[in-house]
Design a protein around this motif. Structure first.
Motif, short mmCIF file in Angstrom:
data_model
loop_
_atom_site.label_atom_id
_atom_site.label_comp_id
_atom_site.label_asym_id
_atom_site.label_seq_id
_atom_site.Cartn_x
_atom_site.Cartn_y
_atom_site.Cartn_z
N LEU A 142 0.84 -1.19 0.00
CA LEU A 142 0.00 0.00 0.00
C LEU A 142 0.88 1.25 0.00
O LEU A 142 1.98 1.23 0.56
CB LEU A 142 -0.88 0.00 1.26
N TYR A 166 1.78 4.97 11.60
CA TYR A 166 0.70 4.97 10.60
C TYR A 166 0.76 3.70 9.75
O TYR A 166 -0.25 3.02 9.55
CB TYR A 166 0.81 6.22 9.72
N ARG A 193 -0.34 0.48 11.62
CA ARG A 193 -1.80 0.37 11.75
C ARG A 193 -2.42 -0.13 10.45
O ARG A 193 -3.27 -1.03 10.45
CB ARG A 193 -2.41 1.71 12.17
N LYS A 194 -1.98 0.43 9.32
CA LYS A 194 -2.50 -0.01 8.01
C LYS A 194 -2.10 -1.45 7.72
O LYS A 194 -2.89 -2.24 7.21
CB LYS A 194 -1.97 0.91 6.90
N TYR A 195 -0.85 -1.77 8.03
CA TYR A 195 -0.33 -3.13 7.82
C TYR A 195 -1.15 -4.15 8.60
O TYR A 195 -1.56 -5.18 8.06
CB TYR A 195 1.15 -3.16 8.25
N THR A 237 -4.23 -3.88 9.70
CA THR A 237 -5.56 -3.95 9.12
C THR A 237 -5.56 -4.83 7.88
O THR A 237 -6.43 -5.69 7.71
CB THR A 237 -6.08 -2.54 8.76
N ALA A 254 1.93 4.77 1.42
CA ALA A 254 1.83 5.42 2.74
C ALA A 254 1.69 6.93 2.58
O ALA A 254 1.61 7.65 3.57
CB ALA A 254 3.04 5.09 3.59
#
Length: 191
Positions: A112, A180, A183-185, A187, A114
């Motif tokens: 993704l 940040y 948290r995305k990782y 999810t 960042a």
């Protein structure tokens, strides 16, 4: 000559805290221009009272192996994320993957974007302010194996538990980016 006026708050150097006037000159008019590829970045030389600025487009990433993050310790003993300049109009995603491979011999995949960040510093060697624009990616790898090339002058590096890595990171911007990205990782890995 084409000109662009902007203000830049110099954080270090000869006149700390002074708001400077910047002047843009097309690359072909700048005799001391570095070869910056096709990114549009230009090295400016000081001319009279005009402060000059080096603008660089960069790419890098926050690479995770399970609950660990990859960090490097540079020659100034700063703990940083891997990143490097975009040259010859290469896609930022390719540069981010390449920098991780070159700087740590880590094979990773982007999961993704960042987003973009930027920072400024005064280069003592160039005697000019530098503005780095960084396109960052969240990456993952299947192994915590790495190898630092001594020629690149990194003092240390490796995969560290994420919360330890956030504490180790020298710059608050890197700390925030790790937080940040993690948290995305999490999810994405839990979906």
């Amino acid at each position: 000559m084409t000109q662009m006026t902007a203000t830049y708050l110099q954080k270090s150097g000869a006149c700390p805290g002074r708001i400077m006037h910047l002047q843009y000159e097309p690359r072909q008019n700048v005799k001391s221009c570095c070869n910056m590829g096709k990114t549009g970045a230009v090295f400016f030389a000081q001319r009279g009272d005009v402060l000059v600025l080096l603008v660089r487009d960069c790419a890098g990433g926050v690479c995770f192996f399970q609950d660990k993050v990859f960090l490097l310790q540079n020659e100034k003993e700063e703990w940083v994320l891997p990143k490097g300049r975009i040259r010859d109009a290469a896609p930022a995603s390719e540069v981010a993957i390449e920098r991780l491979k070159v700087e740590g011999n880590v094979d990773a995949d982007i999961i993704l974007s960042a987003g973009e960040t930027s920072y400024e510093f005064y280069s003592q060697t160039r005697k000019t302010p530098v503005y780095n624009k960084i396109c960052s990616y969240i990456m993952k790898t299947d192994s915590d194996a790495f190898h630092l090339d001594p020629a690149l002058q990194f003092k240390d590096g490796g995969f560290f538990p994420v919360y330890e890595g956030m504490e180790m990171a020298t710059y608050s911007q890197d700390k925030g980016l790790i937080s940040y990205a993690y948290r995305k990782y999490l999810t994405l890995m839990n979906d």
